[in-house]
Design an enzyme around this catalytic site. Sequence first.
Site, PDB file in Angstrom:
ATOM      1  N   GLU A 188      46.039  47.536  36.192  1.00  0.00           N
ATOM      2  CA  GLU A 188      45.322  48.587  35.512  1.00  0.00           C
ATOM      3  C   GLU A 188      44.411  49.114  35.806  1.00  0.00           C
ATOM      4  O   GLU A 188      43.430  48.309  35.907  1.00  0.00           O
ATOM      5  CB  GLU A 188      45.031  48.278  34.519  1.00  0.00           C
ATOM      6  CG  GLU A 188      46.751  47.165  33.441  1.00  0.00           C
ATOM      7  CD  GLU A 188      46.612  46.992  31.687  1.00  0.00           C
ATOM      8  OE1 GLU A 188      44.909  46.589  31.419  1.00  0.00           O
ATOM      9  OE2 GLU A 188      47.204  45.879  31.526  1.00  0.00           O
ATOM     10  N   GLU A 199      45.239  39.316  31.545  1.00  0.00           N
ATOM     11  CA  GLU A 199      43.424  39.658  31.505  1.00  0.00           C
ATOM     12  C   GLU A 199      43.751  37.816  30.606  1.00  0.00           C
ATOM     13  O   GLU A 199      43.644  38.171  29.604  1.00  0.00           O
ATOM     14  CB  GLU A 199      43.372  40.409  30.826  1.00  0.00           C
ATOM     15  CG  GLU A 199      43.573  41.355  31.479  1.00  0.00           C
ATOM     16  CD  GLU A 199      42.990  42.553  30.298  1.00  0.00           C
ATOM     17  OE1 GLU A 199      42.417  42.563  29.745  1.00  0.00           O
ATOM     18  OE2 GLU A 199      43.071  43.537  31.110  1.00  0.00           O
TER      19      GLU A 199
HETATM   20  O1  IFM Z   1      45.628  48.528  26.658  1.00  0.00           O
HETATM   21  C1  IFM Z   1      44.646  47.488  27.030  1.00  0.00           C
HETATM   22  C2  IFM Z   1      45.410  45.931  27.819  1.00  0.00           C
HETATM   23  O2  IFM Z   1      46.800  45.887  26.704  1.00  0.00           O
HETATM   24  C3  IFM Z   1      44.889  45.412  28.509  1.00  0.00           C
HETATM   25  N1  IFM Z   1      43.891  45.565  29.366  1.00  0.00           N
HETATM   26  C4  IFM Z   1      43.241  46.991  29.083  1.00  0.00           C
HETATM   27  C5  IFM Z   1      43.869  47.449  28.460  1.00  0.00           C
HETATM   28  C6  IFM Z   1      42.855  48.816  27.683  1.00  0.00           C
HETATM   29  O3  IFM Z   1      41.535  47.608  26.767  1.00  0.00           O
END
Ligand code: IFM
Length: 450
Positions: A356, A168
């Site tokens: 994710e 990200e």
């Molecule tokens: O915890 C984070 C992760 O590190 C990166 N993506 C979003 C998740 C939730 O906020």
Amino acid sequence: MIISSADFGKGFQWGVSTAAYQIEGAYQKDGKGPSIWDQFTSVKGNIQSGHHANNACDFYHRFEQDIDLMRYMGIKNFRLSLAWTRIFPEGRGRVNRKGVEFYHRLFDYCLEMGIEPWVTLYHWDLPYALELKGGWTNRDIIYWFQDYIAFCIKQFGDKVKHWMIMNEPMVFVGAGYFLGVHAPGKKGLGNFLPAVHHATLAQAAGAEAVRAIASHAEIGTTFSCSYIEPYSHRMKDVNAAIKVDALLNRLFIEPTLGLGYPLKELKALNKIEKYVKAGDESNMKVDFDFIGIQNYTREIVKFAPMVPLIRAKLVKARNRGVKTTLMGWEVFPPGIYKMLKKFDAYSDIKKIIVTENGAAFNDTLSMNKVIDESRVNYLKDHIAQVLRAKKDGVKVEGYFVWTFLDNFEWAEGYHPRFGLVYVDFQTQQRIVKSSGLWYKNFLGHNGLAN
Ligand code: IFM
């Protein structure tokens, strides 16, 4: 509707995602050097309730037990990240053998247990020594990053097939170098623009290093994305939504596809050209084997004349009367479908993995159980939307839940629990939540009512 993991076909990859800083703990153990997050969390007021991840889930010492649990849950793919300062305590130069050995032991154990490691090379924990030289605002980071990656691939390339270069970039650059709410706490366009450009170039340079050393490797990178809708059909809101979409969803992916930065929609970022040198356009491009998308919610955008640069603001979900998670994010399952369609529409993306997706809710431990039906429903509804996209022909070939263990959620500390497994941070006891048992059943191909 009954959905089972079998509906996705045999080759579909199911897994869980984690990140080093959020779970490992052992922040000074065996020669590990300080990262920007070790530094940032040590400053009063930066993190809710003064939390830090010095111990986190103590995964560093408990990884075997956690991987055993993963195996019990039928999880075959484990996404984790490497802590750069466990390997290079000062970011470059001196190698910390004990840190390298830790990751060898971890990968060996995963493979022995039949679990495939998917490794993110950078999940936000930049070496503090490099931040002192300007971090992502210093163009030299392209080479520091590339050297670090080359070392990791030479070390672990025989054990790890799936590599993700970055996690990200929009979040670590936006929150860390514009808003100042994440490490290293820098603010303003003067930090943001060079950090955007150097992260984009470093991402490509990193991918090139992996390709050169491990020709068999599957290389990807991961992008945060949220489905964006205008608050109303008024042109001002529609235009505001276009800008926010360009900023949150397009800024980092498009240069890697050779499309350049979306500056037509983001005129406020035009000054980025000051940091662009001859040849950079083509050096930003990467032929990734897959793109990871990370989706949690949708955002509603409104024209806001008082907001500098972008003249747009997000309308908080809590003020819209919609269902939210503990992060204040709207629960909107069709959003993941929309984002899969959007990324799939880029002709050069070969494959998409949802690296994710998950939610934090108010979990309560009672009689050694956590009954988290909200999370079960969240996962079911989002997975159903992934299947809908797949049936439409979207090239989505994997889904990873964020996350395996409750862990350190950055600026929010330990308050939001995202895990399939509950962690008692006093005793480090693990308790599989109902959602974890649901995922176990789901992966076991047991059809479950949706
Ligand atoms: O915890 C984070 C992760 O590190 C990166 N993506 C979003 C998740 C939730 O906020």
